[in-house]
Design a protein around this motif. Sequence first.
Motif, PDB file in Angstrom:
ATOM      1  N   LEU A   1       9.173  57.145  17.637  1.00  0.00           N
ATOM      2  CA  LEU A   1      10.059  56.966  18.772  1.00  0.00           C
ATOM      3  C   LEU A   1       9.726  55.665  19.374  1.00  0.00           C
ATOM      4  N   ASP A   2      10.835  54.777  19.687  1.00  0.00           N
ATOM      5  CA  ASP A   2      10.825  53.357  19.953  1.00  0.00           C
ATOM      6  C   ASP A   2      10.056  53.314  21.373  1.00  0.00           C
ATOM      7  N   GLU A   3       9.372  52.352  21.795  1.00  0.00           N
ATOM      8  CA  GLU A   3       8.457  52.439  23.018  1.00  0.00           C
ATOM      9  C   GLU A   3       9.283  52.563  24.227  1.00  0.00           C
ATOM     10  N   ALA A   4      10.519  51.756  24.276  1.00  0.00           N
ATOM     11  CA  ALA A   4      11.319  51.602  25.234  1.00  0.00           C
ATOM     12  C   ALA A   4      11.718  53.014  25.538  1.00  0.00           C
ATOM     13  N   ALA A   5      12.168  53.661  24.585  1.00  0.00           N
ATOM     14  CA  ALA A   5      12.555  54.907  24.889  1.00  0.00           C
ATOM     15  C   ALA A   5      11.612  56.097  25.533  1.00  0.00           C
ATOM     16  N   VAL A   6      10.189  55.621  25.066  1.00  0.00           N
ATOM     17  CA  VAL A   6       9.163  56.512  25.489  1.00  0.00           C
ATOM     18  C   VAL A   6       9.084  56.227  27.152  1.00  0.00           C
ATOM     19  N   VAL A   7       9.207  54.798  27.423  1.00  0.00           N
ATOM     20  CA  VAL A   7       9.010  54.378  28.916  1.00  0.00           C
ATOM     21  C   VAL A   7      10.274  55.212  29.850  1.00  0.00           C
ATOM     22  N   THR A   8      11.415  54.985  29.044  1.00  0.00           N
ATOM     23  CA  THR A   8      12.612  55.685  29.907  1.00  0.00           C
ATOM     24  C   THR A   8      12.332  57.095  30.187  1.00  0.00           C
ATOM     25  N   LEU A   9      11.692  57.783  29.107  1.00  0.00           N
ATOM     26  CA  LEU A   9      11.496  59.101  29.493  1.00  0.00           C
ATOM     27  C   LEU A   9      10.243  59.153  30.772  1.00  0.00           C
ATOM     28  N   ALA A  10       9.286  58.470  30.365  1.00  0.00           N
ATOM     29  CA  ALA A  10       8.139  58.385  31.493  1.00  0.00           C
ATOM     30  C   ALA A  10       8.646  58.047  32.921  1.00  0.00           C
ATOM     31  N   HIS A  11       9.669  57.161  33.043  1.00  0.00           N
ATOM     32  CA  HIS A  11      10.186  56.745  34.134  1.00  0.00           C
ATOM     33  C   HIS A  11      11.160  57.810  34.847  1.00  0.00           C
ATOM     34  N   ALA A  12      11.611  58.519  34.023  1.00  0.00           N
ATOM     35  CA  ALA A  12      12.550  59.756  34.512  1.00  0.00           C
ATOM     36  C   ALA A  12      11.522  61.070  35.040  1.00  0.00           C
ATOM     37  N   GLY A  13      10.266  60.618  34.923  1.00  0.00           N
ATOM     38  CA  GLY A  13       9.180  61.555  35.342  1.00  0.00           C
ATOM     39  C   GLY A  13       8.437  62.462  34.266  1.00  0.00           C
ATOM     40  N   GLU A  14       8.644  62.250  33.002  1.00  0.00           N
ATOM     41  CA  GLU A  14       8.310  63.150  32.086  1.00  0.00           C
ATOM     42  C   GLU A  14       6.757  62.788  31.765  1.00  0.00           C
ATOM     43  N   ALA A  15       5.985  63.374  32.175  1.00  0.00           N
ATOM     44  CA  ALA A  15       4.645  63.269  32.189  1.00  0.00           C
ATOM     45  C   ALA A  15       4.051  63.131  30.672  1.00  0.00           C
ATOM     46  N   SER A  16       4.726  63.794  29.834  1.00  0.00           N
ATOM     47  CA  SER A  16       3.901  63.798  28.484  1.00  0.00           C
ATOM     48  C   SER A  16       4.406  62.617  27.609  1.00  0.00           C
ATOM     49  N   ALA A  17       5.626  61.994  28.122  1.00  0.00           N
ATOM     50  CA  ALA A  17       6.019  60.644  27.607  1.00  0.00           C
ATOM     51  C   ALA A  17       5.032  59.598  28.019  1.00  0.00           C
ATOM     52  N   PHE A  18       4.405  59.606  29.550  1.00  0.00           N
ATOM     53  CA  PHE A  18       3.594  58.602  29.939  1.00  0.00           C
ATOM     54  C   PHE A  18       2.145  58.809  29.160  1.00  0.00           C
ATOM     55  N   GLU A  19       1.941  60.133  28.863  1.00  0.00           N
ATOM     56  CA  GLU A  19       0.700  60.099  28.237  1.00  0.00           C
ATOM     57  C   GLU A  19       0.721  59.665  26.743  1.00  0.00           C
ATOM     58  N   GLU A  20       1.997  59.644  26.182  1.00  0.00           N
ATOM     59  CA  GLU A  20       2.107  59.033  25.038  1.00  0.00           C
ATOM     60  C   GLU A  20       1.931  57.774  25.019  1.00  0.00           C
ATOM     61  N   LEU A  21       2.433  57.006  25.999  1.00  0.00           N
ATOM     62  CA  LEU A  21       2.235  55.559  26.275  1.00  0.00           C
ATOM     63  C   LEU A  21       0.570  55.406  26.426  1.00  0.00           C
ATOM     64  N   LEU A  22      -0.021  56.154  27.062  1.00  0.00           N
ATOM     65  CA  LEU A  22      -1.472  56.245  27.112  1.00  0.00           C
ATOM     66  C   LEU A  22      -2.146  55.946  25.732  1.00  0.00           C
ATOM     67  N   ARG A  23      -1.815  56.925  24.875  1.00  0.00           N
ATOM     68  CA  ARG A  23      -2.186  56.845  23.686  1.00  0.00           C
ATOM     69  C   ARG A  23      -1.988  55.557  22.809  1.00  0.00           C
ATOM     70  N   ARG A  24      -0.777  55.162  22.990  1.00  0.00           N
ATOM     71  CA  ARG A  24      -0.259  54.061  22.441  1.00  0.00           C
ATOM     72  C   ARG A  24      -1.037  52.826  22.787  1.00  0.00           C
ATOM     73  N   ARG A  25      -1.007  52.662  24.213  1.00  0.00           N
ATOM     74  CA  ARG A  25      -1.664  51.318  24.720  1.00  0.00           C
ATOM     75  C   ARG A  25      -2.858  51.454  25.155  1.00  0.00           C
ATOM     76  N   GLY A  26      -3.530  52.664  25.282  1.00  0.00           N
ATOM     77  CA  GLY A  26      -4.780  52.866  25.796  1.00  0.00           C
ATOM     78  C   GLY A  26      -6.103  52.000  25.158  1.00  0.00           C
ATOM     79  N   SER A  27      -6.062  51.832  23.859  1.00  0.00           N
ATOM     80  CA  SER A  27      -6.901  50.956  22.877  1.00  0.00           C
ATOM     81  C   SER A  27      -6.843  49.675  23.368  1.00  0.00           C
ATOM     82  N   ASP A  28      -5.611  49.210  23.559  1.00  0.00           N
ATOM     83  CA  ASP A  28      -5.583  47.921  23.563  1.00  0.00           C
ATOM     84  C   ASP A  28      -5.962  47.333  25.024  1.00  0.00           C
ATOM     85  N   ILE A  29      -5.564  48.050  26.153  1.00  0.00           N
ATOM     86  CA  ILE A  29      -5.997  47.867  27.425  1.00  0.00           C
ATOM     87  C   ILE A  29      -7.667  47.786  27.691  1.00  0.00           C
ATOM     88  N   ARG A  30      -8.017  48.794  27.029  1.00  0.00           N
ATOM     89  CA  ARG A  30      -9.568  48.735  27.147  1.00  0.00           C
ATOM     90  C   ARG A  30     -10.085  47.968  26.186  1.00  0.00           C
TER      91      ARG A  30
END
Lengths: 176, 87
Positions: free
Chosen positions: A1-30
């Motif tokens: 799934l495209d990141e922008a789509a995941v962000v859209t879901l997270a923005h709508a309050g979907e907690a699992s979508a934000f956790e997916e963003l955490l999975r994708r971006r966690g390593s880079d930010i750390r």
Amino acid sequence: LDEAAVVTLAHAGEASAFEELLRRRGSDIRGLLMRLCRGHTQADDLAQETFLQAWRQLGSLKSYAAFGAWLRQIAVNTWLQVQRRTDLLSYTEDVPEVAAHEHLGEQIDLDVALQKLPPAVRLCVVLSHGEGMSHTEVASATGIPLGTVKSHISRGSAKLRELLGAYRPVEEGVPP
Amino acid sequence: MNDDRDGELARWFATRKSAPDPQLFMARVTHALESERRGPRLPAISSLVVMICAAIVAAPYVADTLLALADSGLLAAADTLLRIPRG
């Protein structure tokens, strides 16, 4: 799934979508924060704070496609806040003199070499070489004047090359 | 443009991208996010728990005190006082 789509879901309050963003971006930010901080513990604390801030401020994100850059900016701001609190960030032009072979024989790597740079210089070098940002982008992200950013990157890079020179492969003709 | 003309530093950065214990970090932040989402309910629940515990602990002492007051006739006196019309 495209990141922008995941962000859209997270923005709508979907907690699992934000956790997916955490999975994708966690390593880079750390990775970014580990280069800026003096230890993994502080880096992980700031990385956690970055994601919590992102969760709280997700509504203010204008472009979902720019999530990565937006998240990185939060991480930099979080680090800068800590630096200001501890009064370690100075826009000094002076890079302390460190002998390139000072710790030869010990386990030196890029992270250790980075710690030998003053915080503001380290920030500019990490954003430039590690994150691939232009000088203008670094100035914009950090609030440091463009001329100072160029100077920090130039002198910081020279110091890093000097420090890391001890690790060049033997086949280059330079004895270790 | 950055200052890394030969890409030497970029290569150094690229070879050291990974951070240790990604699962541990994930679990930690996920837990923090869950707490964040639960928001102010946690303090309310813990306050309620503290109040119930305090009531359970204090109940025998309150009962003893009331019985003692009743025995000494103070309750009857107080009851009488409360019934006096105020002018």
